[in-house]
Design an enzyme around this catalytic site. Sequence first.
Site, short mmCIF file in Angstrom:
data_model
loop_
_atom_site.label_atom_id
_atom_site.label_comp_id
_atom_site.label_asym_id
_atom_site.label_seq_id
_atom_site.Cartn_x
_atom_site.Cartn_y
_atom_site.Cartn_z
N CYS A 1 15.47 23.52 3.67
CA CYS A 1 14.65 24.34 2.77
C CYS A 1 13.81 23.44 1.88
CB CYS A 1 15.54 25.25 1.92
SG CYS A 1 16.71 26.21 2.89
N MET A 2 12.99 24.04 1.03
CA MET A 2 12.13 23.25 0.16
C MET A 2 12.95 22.37 -0.79
SD MET A 2 9.15 24.57 -2.42
CE MET A 2 8.19 25.41 -1.18
N ASP A 3 14.04 22.96 -1.31
CA ASP A 3 14.81 22.26 -2.36
C ASP A 3 16.27 22.06 -2.02
OD1 ASP A 3 12.44 22.80 -3.97
OD2 ASP A 3 13.24 24.83 -4.12
N ARG B 1 1.08 -10.48 7.61
CA ARG B 1 0.97 -9.35 6.67
C ARG B 1 2.09 -8.35 6.88
NH1 ARG B 1 -4.19 -9.33 9.14
NH2 ARG B 1 -3.54 -7.38 10.13
N LYS C 1 0.84 -1.21 0.00
CA LYS C 1 0.00 0.00 0.00
C LYS C 1 0.87 1.25 0.00
CE LYS C 1 -0.33 -0.02 5.04
NZ LYS C 1 -1.11 -0.53 6.18
N ARG D 1 -10.93 0.87 14.89
CA ARG D 1 -11.08 1.67 13.67
C ARG D 1 -12.19 1.02 12.85
NH1 ARG D 1 -5.03 2.20 11.25
NH2 ARG D 1 -5.63 0.07 10.72
#
Length: 376
Positions: free
Chosen positions: A314-316, A224, A41, A139
């Site tokens: 940072c982002m990049d 599993r 998954k 759940r």
Amino acid sequence: MSRPSVAFIDLDALVHNYRVLAAHVQRDAGAGARRVIAVVKANAYGHGALPAALALERAGADILACADVDEGVALREGGVRCRILVFGSLSLSDLDGIFTHGLIPSVSTPTAANALQAAARARGARVRYHLKIDTGMNRVGFRHDNLARTAPDVLAAPNLELEAVYTHYATADVPGDPRFESQQRRFAEALQALAGMGARPEWTHAANSAAIFAGPETWFGGVRPGLALYGAMPSGGPGQPALRPVLHLRTRVAALKGIRPGDGVGYGARFVADSPRTVAILPLGYADGIDRRMEGRGHVLVRDRRAPIVGSVCMDMIAADVTGLPAEVGDEVVVVGRQGGEAITIIEVADQVGTIPYELLCRVGPRIERIYNQAG
Ligand SMILES: *Cc1c(COP(=O)(O)O)cnc(C)c1O
């Protein structure tokens, strides 16, 4: 693509882990082998669902599991032929894929059972399903102590055929938690109650990775594994399967920067050099799954040495202090994996930032090219 930041996915390690786990759970199996449901998954925990699924299928896996119908359909469209169990709550999904792509649904609520029965009747089809029992996770699943009321209808549904019964543990990874044992007992009792109603499932399953490591009394008729397949569990002690990490995250030094005393690095300038430093700028960031909390905590491997991550993630981009190392632009940098005698595991990184390996693996972003070896 030719971005420098890549995840090398070692399919040989995946197949190795599958095989050692499958062999391990034959302990005390009695008559009939214990089956292994290989969990792929969430894009196979970030590793790439289709390559992982195909490698597992070639390795002999007879059943895979995914989270929802769409994931199962994508596997089928990619050429996966073995059986595919869908864990998710069907009551909200489009059921078509179950029929058009031959998926095995989990039936986790009476509502889902009714919807599936209606869909099967409308198509004149008979569907094999796995019945999920809630033994304490709270759940989804039919409550273990209410089966006398809820189970007869689903068991009597004319277009539904019970293949297996399963449950899921909430505390298999919490040492000594009494709820783990109580769930095992409740599951055994639920199986008896179902048998009393005439249910004859071919098999049963319960154990996730942590429970596989806990011992045979938790395994029932099948297991599993997810995380263990990807080698992201702490290595087991004596008698436990030795797993190999599957994901290796690498990049290259994009630039080197000399930092003078008093200079700050990155947003917020939270790393301030107290002596002349050299930092390596690395082209990956939180958009690629690098956790922002690695700032000041995490390391990367450069020239076979650990270099601390300094300044903001940072982002990049991130920066690593490589002062004193003979680093050059273009050098390979290991974010997760081995270099020389050093290793950084996903488990170590998860501990550093206060999360679990699952989350970090799932967050390896789409900009990171996955490179696969051929499992053989
Ligand atoms: C995700 C999942 C698993 C696998 O869990 P791991 O801890 O990764 O081994 C097993 N069973 C169910 C129902 C799951 O949702």
